[in-house]
Write an enzyme that holds these catalytic residues in place. Structure first.
Site, mmCIF file in Angstrom:
data_model
loop_
_atom_site.group_PDB
_atom_site.id
_atom_site.type_symbol
_atom_site.label_atom_id
_atom_site.label_comp_id
_atom_site.label_asym_id
_atom_site.label_seq_id
_atom_site.Cartn_x
_atom_site.Cartn_y
_atom_site.Cartn_z
ATOM 1 N N GLY A 36 0.803 -1.220 0.000
ATOM 2 C CA GLY A 36 0.000 0.000 0.000
ATOM 3 C C GLY A 36 0.834 1.269 0.000
ATOM 4 N N SER A 37 2.094 1.171 0.384
ATOM 5 C CA SER A 37 3.002 2.323 0.304
ATOM 6 C C SER A 37 3.696 2.365 -1.054
ATOM 7 C CB SER A 37 4.071 2.244 1.400
ATOM 8 O OG SER A 37 3.484 2.300 2.678
ATOM 9 N N SER A 75 7.207 4.190 3.420
ATOM 10 C CA SER A 75 6.642 3.095 4.211
ATOM 11 C C SER A 75 5.739 3.713 5.263
ATOM 12 C CB SER A 75 7.755 2.298 4.888
ATOM 13 O OG SER A 75 7.197 1.441 5.862
ATOM 14 N N SER A 77 4.281 2.413 7.886
ATOM 15 C CA SER A 77 4.706 2.052 9.250
ATOM 16 C C SER A 77 6.126 2.529 9.541
ATOM 17 C CB SER A 77 4.664 0.534 9.431
ATOM 18 O OG SER A 77 5.590 -0.073 8.533
ATOM 19 N N THR A 80 9.090 -1.473 7.316
ATOM 20 C CA THR A 80 9.016 -2.552 6.328
ATOM 21 C C THR A 80 10.411 -3.010 5.916
ATOM 22 O OG1 THR A 80 6.841 -1.884 5.600
ATOM 23 C CG2 THR A 80 8.161 -3.096 4.000
ATOM 24 N N ARG A 123 -2.870 1.322 3.128
ATOM 25 C CA ARG A 123 -3.524 1.511 1.819
ATOM 26 C C ARG A 123 -4.543 2.640 1.837
ATOM 27 N NH1 ARG A 123 -5.013 -2.789 4.448
ATOM 28 N NH2 ARG A 123 -7.162 -3.430 4.759
ATOM 29 N N GLU A 197 -6.667 -7.106 -0.354
ATOM 30 C CA GLU A 197 -6.599 -6.769 1.065
ATOM 31 C C GLU A 197 -7.963 -6.443 1.672
ATOM 32 O OE1 GLU A 197 -2.823 -4.782 2.529
ATOM 33 O OE2 GLU A 197 -2.762 -4.223 0.435
ATOM 34 N N HIS A 213 -0.758 -8.737 -26.564
ATOM 35 C CA HIS A 213 0.325 -9.611 -27.008
ATOM 36 C C HIS A 213 0.408 -10.877 -26.169
ATOM 37 C CE1 HIS A 213 1.598 -6.334 -29.651
ATOM 38 N NE2 HIS A 213 1.193 -5.564 -28.646
ATOM 39 N N LYS A 301 4.900 -11.005 8.642
ATOM 40 C CA LYS A 301 5.965 -10.058 8.979
ATOM 41 C C LYS A 301 6.605 -10.426 10.311
ATOM 42 C CE LYS A 301 4.225 -5.988 6.477
ATOM 43 N NZ LYS A 301 3.726 -4.623 6.534
HETATM 44 C C1 F6R Z 1 -1.793 -1.916 3.017
HETATM 45 C C2 F6R Z 1 -1.018 -2.875 3.776
HETATM 46 C C3 F6R Z 1 0.227 -3.460 3.181
HETATM 47 C C4 F6R Z 1 1.424 -2.565 3.585
HETATM 48 C C5 F6R Z 1 2.728 -3.268 3.246
HETATM 49 C C6 F6R Z 1 3.945 -2.414 3.550
HETATM 50 O O1 F6R Z 1 -2.813 -1.398 3.808
HETATM 51 O O2 F6R Z 1 -1.345 -3.137 4.893
HETATM 52 O O3 F6R Z 1 0.157 -3.601 1.774
HETATM 53 O O4 F6R Z 1 1.325 -1.331 2.932
HETATM 54 O O5 F6R Z 1 2.816 -4.462 3.961
HETATM 55 O O6 F6R Z 1 3.882 -1.866 4.828
HETATM 56 P P1 F6R Z 1 4.138 -0.308 5.007
HETATM 57 O O7 F6R Z 1 3.096 0.353 4.151
HETATM 58 O O8 F6R Z 1 3.965 -0.032 6.457
HETATM 59 O O9 F6R Z 1 5.523 -0.081 4.523
#
Ligand code: F6R
Length: 305
Positions: A36-37, A75, A77, A80, A123, A197, A213, A301
């Site tokens: 989402g980032s 990111s 959070s 990541t 997201r 998601e 193609h 994660k």
């Molecule tokens: C979207 C979501 C995931 C995170 C991805 C990366 O809502 O939860 O796609 O975006 O796991 O984490 P961040 O965005 O914190 O770097």
């Protein structure tokens, strides 16, 4: 904030004025982010072509990264793994390190950072993460932002059309396939990830002209041909529109056309993004799954940490 309030917050996010003030020269731009980032890197890569710019959603950085590179980590959070890994590599090459994040380790590693509000699903913070890039590299006029605000607000008030599509998907157990085209290929991908998601469904994407193609063959002869529901975005490019028409004609498939009320880039971008927000949210409600739940991603994660 509940999930529908997060969706309604998008129109406020496009008013986010933060930008990077860069008073030095640089040769190229690399943007690193996941999920989402990461999508905001894909969006800007399709739109901004004045300098070499690539978006990475993976481990590793290109060999060309050096002290003349703007290396932007995005990111929500700030924690990541793939993004932090790449930022550390870029620092070792003496690149200029920029970050867009709500906090976490990423904010400590950056030379320049933009801190965005926390407490949202990553997201749902697409506006907060995209606007600083647009404000820095390709600013949007205030009047366009105001019109986009009104457009998003009208979608927040009424999204029956999106609910009907969600119902159709649910009642037929369709697998959505989104067929985008420049400069909205990344938006087709965003639709896919929102289905994943929010609705917990598989979805696939490709784009014109590339799909002419390859995917054009299964469009006519796929296994379980009736299990897919195709979406295209209206296009003001006559060659793309012709391809959409001819592809339907020769494959016998008919595509659901998502028509933006305007061809202006920024308005259409957010219209198409928000349209999928509501289709996927409504599908989650109909399926009785929690649109906010990303617990399996979080568990993964944790296990990798
Ligand atoms: C979207 C979501 C995931 C995170 C991805 C990366 O809502 O939860 O796609 O975006 O796991 O984490 P961040 O965005 O914190 O770097």
């Amino acid at each position: 904030m509940n999930f529908v309030d997060e969706l309604k917050n998008l129109k406020e996010q496009i008013k986010f004025k933060e930008k990077f003030n860069l008073d030095f020269d640089y040769d190229n731009i690399v943007i690193s982010g996941m999920g989402g980032s990461g999508i905001v890197g894909d969006i800007i890569q399709e739109h901004y072509t004045k300098k070499p710019l690539i978006a990475i959603g993976d481990y590793g950085i290109p060999d060309f990264v050096n002290e003349n590179t703007l290396f932007i980590g995005i990111s929500y959070s700030g924690n990541t793994e793939e993004t932090l890994n790449n930022i550390i590599m870029a620092r070792e090459r003496n690149a200029h390190i920029l970050a867009i994040t709500s906090g976490g380790k990423l904010s400590d590693l950056a030379d320049y950072k933009i801190i965005i509000p926390s407490g949202l699903q990553p997201r749902s913070a697409i506006g907060y993460m995209l606007m600083p890039l647009l404000n820095t590299f390709a600013p949007v006029q205030d009047s366009v932002i105001d019109e986009t605000y009104n457009l998003l607000e009208s979608m927040d008030k009424s999204h029956d059309e999106m609910r009907k599509i969600a119902l159709k998907i649910y009642e037929n157990s369709y697998i959505p396939v989104i067929l985008g085209a420049k400069p909205y290929k990344s938006v087709a991908y965003r639709w896919k990830t929102q289905f994943n998601e929010n609705s917990k469904t598989f979805a696939f994407y490709n784009y014109f002209p590339e799909l002419n193609h390859n995917d054009t063959m299964p469009l006519k002869k796929a296994y379980r041909k009736d299990e897919y529901l195709y979406f295209v975005f209206n296009s003001d490019n006559p060659r793309i529109q012709k391809r959409i028409d001819v592809t339907q004609e020769i494959t016998g498939e008919s595509f659901n056309v998502v028509s933006s009320p305007t061809e202006e880039y920024f308005q259409k971008l957010f219209y198409l993004i928000h349209y999928a927000d509501y289709v996927t949210y409504e599908l989650a409600l109909i399926r009785n799954v929690d649109p906010t739940d990303v617990s399996t991603i979080e568990e993964l994660k944790r296990k990798l940490a």
